[in-house]
Structures are given as C-alpha cells and as structure tokens.
Write an enzyme that holds these catalytic residues in place. Structure first.
Site, short mmCIF file in Angstrom:
data_model
loop_
_atom_site.label_atom_id
_atom_site.label_comp_id
_atom_site.label_asym_id
_atom_site.label_seq_id
_atom_site.Cartn_x
_atom_site.Cartn_y
_atom_site.Cartn_z
N SER A 113 10.40 -0.54 20.93
CA SER A 113 9.29 -0.50 19.98
C SER A 113 9.84 -0.63 18.56
CB SER A 113 8.51 0.82 20.14
OG SER A 113 9.38 1.92 20.09
N SER A 166 12.51 3.53 21.44
CA SER A 166 12.23 3.22 20.03
C SER A 166 13.40 2.45 19.44
CB SER A 166 12.05 4.51 19.23
OG SER A 166 13.31 5.14 19.04
N ASP A 167 13.12 1.61 18.46
CA ASP A 167 14.20 1.08 17.66
C ASP A 167 14.87 2.29 16.97
OD1 ASP A 167 16.00 -0.56 16.36
OD2 ASP A 167 14.48 -1.89 15.52
N TRP A 168 16.10 2.08 16.57
CA TRP A 168 16.91 3.21 16.09
C TRP A 168 16.32 3.81 14.80
CZ3 TRP A 168 17.91 1.86 20.50
CH2 TRP A 168 19.01 2.30 21.24
#
Lengths: 723, 723
Positions: free
Chosen positions: A260, A293-295
C-alpha cells in the site's frame, strides 16, 4: 505446549494460542526489513527486501547493521538494554562510511564488521547479485516472455539470498508525468500494456518460491510530497488507468503480497483506505494474500488494520496503539486475527518455511535474461539514411561518461550494488578492436561519434525538468557541433529515466537509440545493436512529447500544498495526445527496426460480435518482413468506439503481438478480443459497461501509424437501456 | 397588538413577536416569485424577478397565473380549498397557450384573462420593458461607465415595474467553457475584468432603489446536470477565478442579495455549504445582505438555513421541515432569527416598503443605454483591406434571418418579451435607402454581402458544439461561395452566445464583426458600425480558440455521472493558452478599430515597490490615435511574476483603461497597482500572499499583443520566510 505453525490447517489454532501482544507485534515490523517471529508458535521472522531490479545490498546493510547493534559484545544484558532506536541510529551513523570505515568509532567498526560478515555469508557462493533493468525497459519489450525470464532469473537470486518477499516485483504505477522521479520503475502509460506484461513478472518470481510484491497500491505517481500528498483522482481514471496493472497481478499473476502506497487518494491515505484495500482489492478482485504498507506509510496503525492493511513496516515500532485500541473497544480483535491469517497463509509458502531452492546464483542465466531485456526493449528512435548499424570497420569515438558506465537501474529501492556490469565502450572494443575505438576525441577519420547522454531518475525526488542531465546536455551540443564540422555521423544513445526534450538537437543527429536504464548487460546489448549483431525491436511504452508543456499533466504535477489534481482524468498518455490533436515527438508504440515490415489482410471473424455469449472474437492479420535482415515487429490493435454513452479516448490499445520474421517471411497473427475489451468504467453504475454499437479495429505498428482498419457491430444487453 | 416593521430599529421587536410558524414561512417562498408577507407585523410580500437583461414577462405571467388560480371566482371557500400545487398546475397548462388562448378550457381562459389584466396593470403607462444586452457584451465594452448606465436604465424600469429584487444583476459566473448554455450571461474568462465591471451593475440597479442580486454563487458554469452536479474544484481556483466577481459585487458594489447556486462544490451543495455562504461570503468578505437560493436549489431547507442561506425560493413550499427541526432540537431557532434579520434589514429598503420612484419608463434613456453597450462592446475581429466601414453608396445584400431580428438577449431567465427591438436590415435601409439594400440575393452590382449568423444560448441546456447554428452554417458556406463567384466583399456579423469555430471559413471572408447578443439596439448600432457612423471599440472578454479541443476544459466539460473535474485548475482562458503555448484564433483582449493607436513611454513610479506601506504604485503610459478617425483604445496591463513559490500563470490582467482619442490626439494613462495585484491564494496558508521579488509589467492592446514592458522589485514581508 503451544501448537506450531506448519500448514494452512494449523493457522486457526496458532492464532487461538496467541496473546493480544503477540498478535499486535506479529503485524508490526521488528526491524528495518524483517517481521517479528514468535518462536514458541513456530513463526519465523520474514525477510522482505527490494527489489525489482536485483537484490538491494544497501537495504541488507541497513538490516545487518541494525541487528549487529544488539550483538556486538557478549554482555547480553548490555545488549538487551539498548533501545529499539539504537539500531536505527547505527544505520544512520555507519551507512555513509561503509567504503571508508576508518572514520568510524571502534564500536561502529565492530558493528560494520559484523554486518559485512553477515552480508558475505548471505552471498550464495560469494557471488554478488545481478542488476536487471527496471520496468520501463521491460515495458518497451512488449514481450511477456522476456518479462517472465527476467523475473525468473531475479527470483532464483532472491531465493538464493534467502529473501522471502521480494518487494516491488513489479512496480506497476502508470506513467503519468515524465518528471516522476521513479517513472523508470513503471512499465507504461497504457494500462493494457502494463496488465499484459506485469503478471509475467509475478509468475517469474513466485515460480522460484519467493513471494512477489506488487507496488505501490495505488497511483503512487510522484515523489514530491510523496508522504501524504492528497491526489484528487476521478474514480473512473482509477479503474481504467491506475488499477488494471494491479488487478492483473492479482487475477492473472496470483501475486501474494501488495504494497500500500504513501499517498492519499481523494482525501484518504492508501494504507487507511478501506475502499481501496478491502472493497476493491479483496471484494472486487478476489485478492487473498496480504497487504504490507510501504515503509512508513501506515500513518495510523489502527486505521490501517481496519482498512485491510495486514502488515505495517518497517520496525522497530511499538505495537501498543493496536493493543490499546483493542482494549478500549475501538478495534475488534477479529480484525487483528484477519490480518494475521492473511499473513500466515502466505508465510507458510515462503522460503523461510519451505527451505530455499538454490544455494548458488546462476550468473550466466541472469546475464542472458538481462541481455534479452535490452535486446527486446531498446528502442531505435531515429536512423536517418540507415546510418545504423555501423560497419564493423568503422572508426568510432565515444562521448559521455555513460558510454563507460550506464546508469543501469536507477536510484533508491531500485538501486543495485554489484560487481556485475558491462559498458558500451569496452563492449565495442571487444567487438571491433581497440584500434578503431577512441574516447572523446574526433579525428579526421572518425566516421561516427557515439554520444551517450543520461537523465537520472531516483526515489525521493522528481526530475526538475524534461531535459537530459545538464553536463551531458552541454557536452552533447558541443560534440554535435564538432562532429558536424568533421562530417562524422552522429549517433546518440539515450540512457534515460523517461522522456527527454530533443527539439533543439534531434534534427542535427543521424541516429538515436534509447536504452533507458538497461541493467547489467546494457553495454553488451547496445554494442551489438550499434554494429548490427542485434536488430532492435523495442517500442516506446510511453509517449515522448515535443515539449513538456504538451503533457496531459502539465500544470497538474506535482501539485501544490499537498494537493494534486488529476485534471487529465482518463486522458493519460497517447489518449491525451490523440484527444487534443497534439503531435508528439515520438508516439506511444513507436520504434524502428533495421528491416521493414508490412501488415496486411485484416480479417474479422464476423461483422457482428455477440458480447453475451462469453466467447472471444478473432481478428487476423498477416505480417511480412519485407527487408533484408531478420527482425521483430510489434503489431498493435487499438479499439475505437464510434459512439458511446460514456466519453471514450479516440483509441485504446487492447491487444498486441511481437513476432519474429526472417527476411521475406510472412506469418498470420490472431488477436482474441472479448467483451471486456469494449468496456469502460461507469461511475454512476459503479461497474464496467460494454455497450452495444459499432466499433473500429485499428491495426498498426505505433499509436500514430495505423495502417489497417476493421469495423464490427457489438450486440448484446445494453447497460443503458431502461424498462 | 404587534409592533410593525418600520425601520432597522423595529426589527428585533418584530422578530420577537413572530411565532415559529411565521418565522419558518417568512424565509420560505409563498409563490413562484413572491415571499410570504405577515400582515399584522407590517411585513409585505416581496417580488423577486429576473433579470439582468430586462423585466422577464414570462416569469410575471407565471406569477400572475398562479395568483389568478385562487381568485377566479367569488366563491372564497372553493378558492381556499385549492391546494398550493394548483397554481403551479395552472402555469403548466396555460403558459404554452398565452398566444392562442382558444385552445384553453373556459376556466383557464378566465385565469389567463385575469393574469393578462394584472400584467397590463403592471406596465408603467402601458409600456413594455426594454431588452438590454447580457453580460458578455458588457464584458466586451471594458468600460465600467457603460455597465453602470445600462444597469441604471434597467433599475429605473424595475422600479417602475414594482420589482423589489431584480435577480441576476449581475451574473458573474466566469467563462469557463464555450459550450456553457448561459455563457453569454457572464462577463469574462478573466476575474479582474469581471471584478472591475460587475460592481458597476450593482450600483446602477441599487441607485434606483431596487435590490440587486449577484448570481449564481458559486461556479455555476454548466447547464448539463445543473441541479446537483458535483464540481471538483481546487480551492485556489475558487479564490482566484470563480470568487473575485462575487467579492467585488459585495465589497465594491455593496450588493444586497446573493443567489446561491444549484451545483455542488467539492461534494457540498452551494445552498448547504456553510464554508461558502458563511465562512467566505460573510466572515471573509463582510457581506451583510441576504442569500436567496436559486429556484429549487435548496434541496434541504434545514441544512440551507444552517449554512447561511436566508431565503428559500420558490414557493409554495411547506415550511414544516424547519418547524419540525426546531421542535426536535436539530435546528436552533436563533438560526431562523438570523435569516429573518438578514432578510428584513434589506426588505426595509425595498420599493415595497419605501414606495416606487418611477411610474413611467424612460424608453429613450433605456434605448440610449442599450445602444451604448453595443457601441462600446461590439468587437471587430477581422477587416481585411479595410473593407469596413462600407461606403454609404455601396449596394449591399443581407443574408440570414438574424439580419432581420437579432437574438437579443438569450433564452431562459435572460429572455425578454417586448415590442422594442431594432434590426440590421431595416436600420441599414433607414441609413442608405432601400434602393441600395437587398435581402438574400446577389446581383452583378452587389458590392458587399453581409451575412449574419447566430449561435444560440439558453438556460437549461449546454451547446452541443462550438459551431454556429447548423442552418446558418450551411447558409454561410453557400453564400460565401456565391459571393466569391460574384466578387462581392463578404462581411460576417456574429450574433453569438460565445466562441464559434471559424477555421473553415475565416480566410474566405473580408470582415467579421461580433455583436454577441446585443439587446434591443443591436440593429441600429451594428448598422452604424458597418457604415462608419460608429467606430467599434470592443475587445474580446474571452478567448476565441481555433478548435474546441484547444480549450482548457476539453474533456472536463460537462462531466459525467454527476461529477465534473475542474482539471484546468487556475489555468482558465488565456492563462491556459499562454501556459500551454496554444495559439488562439482571437486572443483575450483583442479587437480592431477603424483607426490605429500607438502605446508608448512606459514609466514606472519607481523600480522598487514597498508592499507594506499601504500605498499604490503608479505606472504611466502614453497612447496616441495615429489614424484618421476618432476612436477608443483599451490599454491593458498584465503582470508576470518572474519567480514565485506558488506556480502562477504566465501573465494576469490587473488593470485596464479605455480611452477616447481624436485623430492625432495623445493622452497619458495612469494605472494604480497595489499589493493585492501581486497576490495569489495559498491554500496551505489559507490566505492571499503577495511575495517579494521581481515582477514584469506587460502593456498591450490584447493578451497577445504586448508592446511595452517594465520591471520592478516588490519588497516587504515575505509570507514564505520562516523564523
């Protein structure tokens, strides 16, 4: 005694045995690239690492420095007293000096030594990873097989490197604006081209046991203000343009994980967007893997879990907000259970559970795959008077530092540190001998100058303009002048992250070859093309405009004050240039060959297509190599609706085939069209609608060179008829 | 005994004496164009009627038919048993047959007779109303004085007609897209031009005792799906483009009433939009009149009252939802009190309270005002070889039905039924004699053909394309061919609601004069221009593009499925053509004259402007009539920011002056600029920001004919400096 995670059937019992704290920690990263394991339940930590162009050593360093921080001495108590943040501080201190460790403190040197040792122990047989080309070059191949082979090679390496989830495999974000810093990672401006290629990347990776990861869901199309930029996007454009690549990776590719994105869509962060992560991704498309999630993109862990974001990365991060929310009744524990179930169902299939398939890297296989991508994807943009291919007895001179080292894979997540590389200058010497090759000098007998110019691209920032890099630009203009004075032929090699302006020099040069970011075999392949050992067959996966101001997004990129308006709506890429009647410099789908082709004999299965019968509709054409060299042509099929309730772009790509032909050879191609190929997304009905009526079939070898037309009538239920 | 409404001081007591039911009914229309009176409190019913181009008889008919429905016989009980809807049914049945009453039932004939009698009794001295030109022609005058005079004439008529609130005085909706059916009602595509002209209209009306009404607040820019269309508009574009006309009418014009629009803005209906009606209109701009909903736009009365919409029209409509909401505690009674206070504070100044100033209409004054608008606003677009003005001994032939009857004021609210009119054909005969004038025939001695073509515009539907009306188009192309064959000069008169495509005929004609919708004196004025008794001096208030596809809104008008995206953002009109480098057919600000002018000697007060001193900054230029005929030039001043934090359009109009000059005469013009002229709206800071830095001053006689440049440095507080 707890039950252990072994297979799918064991999952409910394992979840049942978890404490609330264990649940919360399992879906909250442990370290920079690893999740938390739960030993007594048999749940190992999982390694998620970039990326789509090769194993990202820089990230591995981060991970190992982080871990080493807690292991540098035998004093377990001292180690365990260190806070979660200390590992992160170590990374910040040490990473800039890994090439120069003497500048570090003694303790940091110890940490680095440990990290180096871990890293080296990771290297299968001590080998460094391969560097594969990013998405834009793969998009330019128009060849699903090439995409699959590249991913297969990458998947083998990832498996050998003990990676469980290889991130960004692929990045399917659409090419919206040329200045996006990560444009090169994506495949195309056209959703059909993305959707037909990208799932092959997933299959190539997952075939090697590693979980693939499609990113960044959704519409992560700029780096400026990328964390939290609010993108105002018409829902129709999401469904028709920004979603199809993801949907195809889910439905055709069977991708196991989705990342995401950082951005907001219409006011809601992607990680907290239930419509996006649950309604669309799971309910409409049937995704059954897990969402990570993206970081740093999960701004609110509780909202993320509710929305359907299963795993939050990176760690270390406190899971307390999740625990508190459950205790306060603001979050149902069953939401955590669902996240964990999604995660464990994929985990049981990962190398960390199943064991790794490879202990060595097949470097030859990787190189062949990387070479094939350039062979199929490099695009010959101009070839005046057939100056290319060059004769192998020609005296040539190279200009530009990129002639000796291409930008091979871009910056950021896509960056690969490796000892594997090739370069155009050396590759040419290997081919024609050093006596014919010089560097940055023009002599009286220089027959051709070959000028390589670059345009960088990287994660974290967008390009300032659509030019080639400034130093290269000055060099190019100067060398063009000198070469003209000495009557040398001028060949330009573009080593670029996306479209560049050429209006002020294109008419002064003889040939232009675009290799994009070509990966480790770029040098070899480009030399083979320049001297005719390889016939280029790439086609532009995105429009090259004359001027940046001609772009559909001009004025709406990258937005202002945290807001960006997708004002072009569904008119992205060639859809816009067609619609507005703007002549591009090089159109979508365009690319030259050293031979010539003729496409003929269009033949529609019928003049009527009954959409409701569930069958395909066949369109046949013949294609012939009418030149003197073997080569490949990409035959492209676009559809135009003659009349429709919804406004539609003048034409849309719906099918294509790349075909190899010997001189004089002719083959027949069959395209299969379905009801879906006539559909547009109707936001009023909230569904795709295929409308009865007349449609044109346009066949050509670029979006602006349509040489055949057909017409048929689609019949069937009309979604717009009432009563 | 109740206290009575007499003056401002009496209002609190009057409100105090009202029952809840009276309060609710007072802010809910009684009939189609009247509010409820409350006799015992001395509150009369108020008549609100269109419009900006003259007294709208069609609406008066509706009002009188409605009333007559309840008065047609002496049986009071029968009358009072009729439901509120019966009056509306009568309107529907009778209105189509007012010219042919024998088709009506006997009862309906009675109603019509009563209505006719009421209408005739309204006519001051039996006179019919004048028809004034709509906003687009007024915008083309670039002359505040002309706008004021037209409004003054109209205000006198409205007062004589016992109208209390004259609706749509003015309509300041910006020219966003050429196809908007009501485009002709608005003034310009440029907010500065609108803001400098529109307040004069308010002053002209209110000077005659009638309350003016600015509409439609806000961004009512299309007729397709106009009720409830959800417009996605960047907030910066609202402040910089769609709001300034309204703000100027409030702050410069002192307008007493504002009409809230049908559409939604970013998800919220205008009538229910507290940000729009209270935060922006009252709190930011200081509006202290009342807001009346567009007819039927208050979809939810309770939400409307809460948001700051004081009066809901039309009636009859039950006020019960308001009463219920107050009783249920969902609506504070003080909200109703505030609406009523706003309404009564204006009511006490209306003709219905103060008495009317005029019992007769000064038709000559009205005609002179209407003539002046055409004299100042008709735009000469082309005049090859100075074919115009025509010699009064020329033999001419007219073509096109509009030559004998212009479209004078458009359809819908702007439509005016009157016996006052002029026409080009008859006016020409008056001028040069019937022997020189023929109609729709070309003879061997026809020196010039004058072809009038139209493009309709009306409330309720948008134009299907940017062409002139189909029958006129066919006629035009045919006549051009015939005229060329007979070597006659070709003059085209455009009687249009907005831009029309001309690319396929403009090169074949000698002259083009655009009169837009010219009102009742269009025929006289146009004849005067064609034969040189009047020198045209209008300038385009909006860009005429070559093709519709060149427009900033192409693809984003009128939207789909109830959603429209203002994808062009702040790049409306010439801002877009400049920004995208698209050549228009005729640019904003363009218009020819029979004489020639020279603008020279730019002189800036200083090279530095201190923005924080609250002073103005003067720019002087000289302008000279270098030709042989008296005439008027519009000198335009644009500003360009050399560098800015916020992206800005390449140039923006900030000042202009129209100046009359005899042959050889030279005058100096002084422009005054202020800090506001350098400001843009920053949505992050939620305020206007004027940034220090270098600015260019561009002077010319159109947006694409800039002949003088100046440059200054603005100094002062930097809104973007921190710490």
């Amino acid at each position: 005694m707890s039950r252990k995670l072994t297979d799918k059937e064991s999952i409910p019992a394992v979840i049942n045995d978890m404490t609330l704290e264990e649940k919360a920690s399992l879906i909250t990263g442990m370290s920079v690239f690893r999740t938390c394991g739960i030993e007594h339940l048999g749940i190992p930590p999982v390694l998620l690492l970039d990326g789509g162009t090769g194993i990202n050593f820089m990230q591995l360093y981060q991970e190992f420095i982080y871990q080493a921080t807690y292991k540098i001495n035998d004093n377990e108590e001292e180690n365990s007293n260190k806070s979660d943040l200390e590992g992160l501080y170590s990374i910040g201190r040490i990473l800039p000096y890994i090439g120069n460790p003497s500048k570090l403190s003694q303790e940091d040197q110890q940490i680095l030594t440990m990290a180096n040792s871990e890293l080296n122990s990771m290297k299968p047989e001590g080998k460094e990873p391969g560097c594969f080309p990013p998405g834009m070059l793969l998009g330019a191949t128009w060849d699903p097989e090439t995409v699959y082979v590249c991913a297969k090679a990458l998947g083998k390496e990832a498996n050998a490197y003990k990676i469980d989830v290889l991130l960004g495999t692929p990045n399917v974000n659409l090419h919206r604006d040329p200045l996006n810093g990560r444009l090169f990672e994506g495949y195309s401006e056209d959703p059909c081209l993305v959707a037909k290629l990208a799932p092959q990347f997933v299959k190539g990776i997952q075939g090697q046991g590693v979980a693939a990861n499609v990113k960044h869901f959704a519409a992560n199309n700029q780096e400026t203000e990328r964390m939290g930029i609010n993108e105002h996007i018409p829902v129709r454009a999401l469904h028709e343009l920004y979603f199809p690549g993801f949907r195809a990776c889910v439905q055709e590719g069977g991708v196991k994980t989705v990342m995401s994105a950082y951005n907001k869509i219409n006011g809601k962060a992607c990680t907290e967007n239930e419509w996006l992560l649950t309604e669309v991704l799971r309910n409409q498309w049937g995704f059954d893997g897990f969402v990570v999630s993206d970081w740093g993109a999960a701004y609110d862990q509780v909202e993320a879990a509710k929305a359907g974001n299963d795993l939050v990365m990176p760690g270390p991060r406190s899971a307390q907000p999740l625990i508190d929310a459950v205790k306060a009744g603001r979050l149902s524990e069953s939401v955590l259970d669902k996240c964990i179930e999604n995660f464990l169902e994929i985990l049981i299939e990962m190398p960390v559970m199943k064991g790794r398939k490879y202990t060595d890297i097949d470097t030859d296989f990787s190189k062949r795959a990387a070479y094939k991508a350039v062979a199929e994807g490099a695009v010959l943009l101009k070839n005046k008077g057939e100056v290319l291919p060059l004769n192998k007895s020609s005296k040539v001179s190279f200009f530009g530092k990129n002639s000796r080292k291409f930008i091979e894979s871009g910056g950021g997540s896509a960056e690969v540190w490796t000892d594997l590389s090739s370069n155009l200058y050396d590759s040419t010497i290997e081919k024609i001998g050093s006596q014919l090759v010089s560097f940055e000098e023009i002599n009286i007998d220089t027959e051709a100058v070959i000028i390589t110019v670059g345009a960088k691209g990287q994660e974290g920032s967008d390009r300032p303009d659509m030019d080639i890099d400034l130093a290269d630009r000055e060099m190019l203009l100067r060398v063009i002048g000198e070469a003209k004075a000495s009557c040398s032929k001028i060949v330009v090699v573009l080593n670029i992250s996306g479209p560049v302006g050429m209006m002020d020099w294109i008419n002064d040069v003889d040939a232009v070859l675009c290799v994009f970011f070509p990966g480790m075999e770029g040098g070899h392949a480009a030399a083979d093309i320049l001297f005719g050992d390889l016939n280029p067959s790439g086609k532009l996966p995105l429009t090259f405009p004359k001027y940046y101001r001609d772009c559909p997004t001009y004025g709406n990129f990258p937005g202002e004050n945290g807001e960006v308006w997708y004002g072009e709506g569904i008119y992205v890429g060639y859809r816009y240039y067609d619609f507005k009647g703007i002549e591009p410099l090089f159109p979508f789908g365009y690319g030259l060959s050293y031979t010539s082709f003729e496409i003929s004999d269009i033949n529609l299965e019928s003049s009527i297509f009954d959409m409701d019968k569930g069958k395909k509709f066949n369109v046949k054409v013949k294609v012939k190599n009418t030149g003197k060299m073997a080569g490949k042509e990409v035959v492209q099929l676009y559809i135009e609706a003659e009349k429709s309730m919804l406004k539609k772009p003048p034409k849309e790509l719906k099918a294509f085939k790349k075909i190899a032909l010997k001189p004089g050879e002719e083959k027949e191609i069959i395209f299969e069209l379905g009801k879906d190929d006539l559909a547009s997304f109707d936001t009023g009905l909230n569904q795709w609608t295929a409308e009865p009526g007349y449609y044109k079939i346009l066949i050509g070898n670029s979006s602006r060179n349509i040489t055949l037309e057909g017409r048929f009538k689609a019949v069937g239920e009309n979604p717009y008829s009432y009563g």
